[in-house]
Design an enzyme around this catalytic site. Structure first.
Site, short mmCIF file in Angstrom:
data_model
loop_
_atom_site.label_atom_id
_atom_site.label_comp_id
_atom_site.label_asym_id
_atom_site.label_seq_id
_atom_site.Cartn_x
_atom_site.Cartn_y
_atom_site.Cartn_z
N ARG A 1 0.84 -1.20 0.00
CA ARG A 1 0.00 0.00 0.00
C ARG A 1 0.87 1.25 0.00
O ARG A 1 2.06 1.19 0.31
CB ARG A 1 -0.92 -0.01 1.23
CG ARG A 1 -0.16 -0.10 2.54
CD ARG A 1 -1.12 -0.18 3.73
NE ARG A 1 -1.44 -1.58 4.03
CZ ARG A 1 -2.12 -1.96 5.12
NH1 ARG A 1 -2.55 -1.07 5.98
NH2 ARG A 1 -2.35 -3.23 5.34
N ASP B 1 0.49 5.45 1.38
CA ASP B 1 -0.35 6.31 2.22
C ASP B 1 -1.07 7.40 1.43
O ASP B 1 -0.69 7.70 0.30
CB ASP B 1 0.53 7.01 3.27
CG ASP B 1 0.70 6.14 4.50
OD1 ASP B 1 -0.03 5.14 4.64
OD2 ASP B 1 1.56 6.48 5.34
N TYR C 1 12.21 3.82 -3.44
CA TYR C 1 11.38 4.99 -3.18
C TYR C 1 12.21 6.24 -3.44
O TYR C 1 13.43 6.24 -3.25
CB TYR C 1 10.93 5.03 -1.71
CG TYR C 1 9.82 4.09 -1.36
CD1 TYR C 1 8.49 4.46 -1.48
CD2 TYR C 1 10.10 2.81 -0.89
CE1 TYR C 1 7.45 3.60 -1.14
CE2 TYR C 1 9.07 1.92 -0.55
CZ TYR C 1 7.75 2.33 -0.68
OH TYR C 1 6.73 1.47 -0.35
N ARG D 1 9.54 7.94 5.00
CA ARG D 1 9.19 9.28 5.48
C ARG D 1 9.86 9.60 6.81
O ARG D 1 10.24 10.75 7.05
CB ARG D 1 7.66 9.43 5.57
CG ARG D 1 7.00 9.50 4.19
CD ARG D 1 5.50 9.35 4.25
NE ARG D 1 4.92 10.35 5.15
CZ ARG D 1 3.65 10.32 5.57
NH1 ARG D 1 2.84 9.34 5.16
NH2 ARG D 1 3.20 11.25 6.37
#
Lengths: 246, 246
Positions: B51, B53, B111, B199
């Site tokens: 998933r 966010d 990422y 993050r």
């Protein structure tokens, strides 16, 4: 009263254009609302260098307004920021004399039109570039640009919806195309532009890029002084009002 | 039945994240709705690599689904396009064997996190970069990145809201920062990432960049195995799921 000149940036995506009108929210409205708030309800009228259409963006829109507030120019930017939505920004504020006029005093304007020319779309540039899948003949489009430069009557490149009564003669001092990978940037600089002029120029030059018209045809189109002689109007979201000179 | 593997791009701005949930519209929902429409109402379940966010974007999300339709893989992209909103795009479709699993078969993920480091904001990158006005010490942040590389227990860099019961040991094979003018790109590649891990890593490394922490502290933080030992969680809109490998 102090007159202030501001450079304004905006993402035109969600707006019904720059100028206040009855349908939809406009950029002028948002700026005037913010200024009125700062002036404790006293309404403030804003004059811009010109309007931009729904969906058109700006990096270098210029506005002026008169204020009774005693705020140093350097603090205006910070004061206005939180009053404006995220997609409108007052980027520079400068005190000017009372005879400065954002619309009448312009000496030159620059527009840029962004094209994403690739078989695959670019999702993250979709709001700021016009996506064209078919390969474009950039050399032919550059030839067409050359024919646009100089002083011409641009009636063929003006929307018939214009309310302009005066001359349609304008001087284009620069018409070039920069290529950055899949991105093409059409740059037009001139002493003034008619209604939809940049979008019609881009739409027409793209037809040269597709091979549907030859670059020479630009001359015939200019001579025709008839909107029907030119090509399609390119969509608004690739267009940026880049710079206004005084 | 034919299993298809797809690379999916999305602009996460308006979505409540990738995975179907009760609050707000999700990307999975939009894709499943498009597929169900193509399958004339027969519901199609989509499995993703993982998933993302709310507000997080993707260039390289990978999904798989099984179809009873007899459409060549090369035509799927064109067929799905018009069924999906403008901010979600199926970019590649490839037939795979029945034992391919988009989530369980991942071997590596990459990422990227985009920071706009300039006193002035960039209006046209505001949805895709985290704007930081204060100057950042890039050299110190690069030192911190080096300490993140390798096999570590990343408990300190995992949101306590995770539902993961297993090991929090992960291997980061690449943690670098690329600088392109005012834009900083944090690139993290590894065999797996915990909930909010990128993050929290970015948020912590930025604190090093501000001079609020030293790069050495990354070691102490990793050893603490406590979320409170690390820095803040950077906001979602700078983050892109860039690539998933199998």
């Amino acid at each position: 009263m102090q007159r202030l000149k501001c450079r304004v940036e905006y993402d035109g995506t969600v707006y019904a254009g720059y100028q206040v009108q009855t349908n939809g929210v406009t950029i002028q409205e948002k700026i005037e609302k913010a200024l009125t708030k700062m002036h404790k309800g006293e309404s403030v009228k804003v004059i811009a260098s010109g309007r931009t259409d729904a969906g058109v963006h700006a990096i270098g829109q210029v506005i002026h307004f008169d204020t009774s507030l005693n705020i140093p120019a350097s603090n205006w930017k910070r004061a206005l920021g939180p009053m404006l939505p995220e997609d409108i920004r007052v980027a520079e504020v400068e005190p000017v004399t009372d005879d400065f006029h954002a619309r009448y005093d312009t000496t030159a304007k620059e527009y840029r039109y962004y094209v994403w020319n690739d078989h695959e779309p670019n999702l993250f540039r979709r709001l700021y570039t016009y996506h064209i899948r078919k390969p474009l003949d950039v050399a032919a489009m550059r030839e067409a640009c050359k024919l646009v430069e100089g002083e011409h009557n641009f009636t063929s490149f003006c929307s018939p919806r214009t309310d302009l009564k005066g001359s349609k003669v304008r001087t284009i001092t620069k018409a070039v195309i920069e290529q950055r990978g899949s991105e093409l940037v059409f740059i037009f600089k001139g002493n003034g532009f008619l209604y939809n002029m940049v979008r019609i120029l881009v739409g027409t030059i793209l037809e040269v890029g597709f091979g549907d018209r030859t670059s020479d045809e630009l001359e015939t189109m200019l001579a025709a002084r008839d909107r029907k002689a030119a090509g399609k109007t390119a969509p608004p979201h690739g267009l940026f009002l880049w710079k206004v000179e005084y």
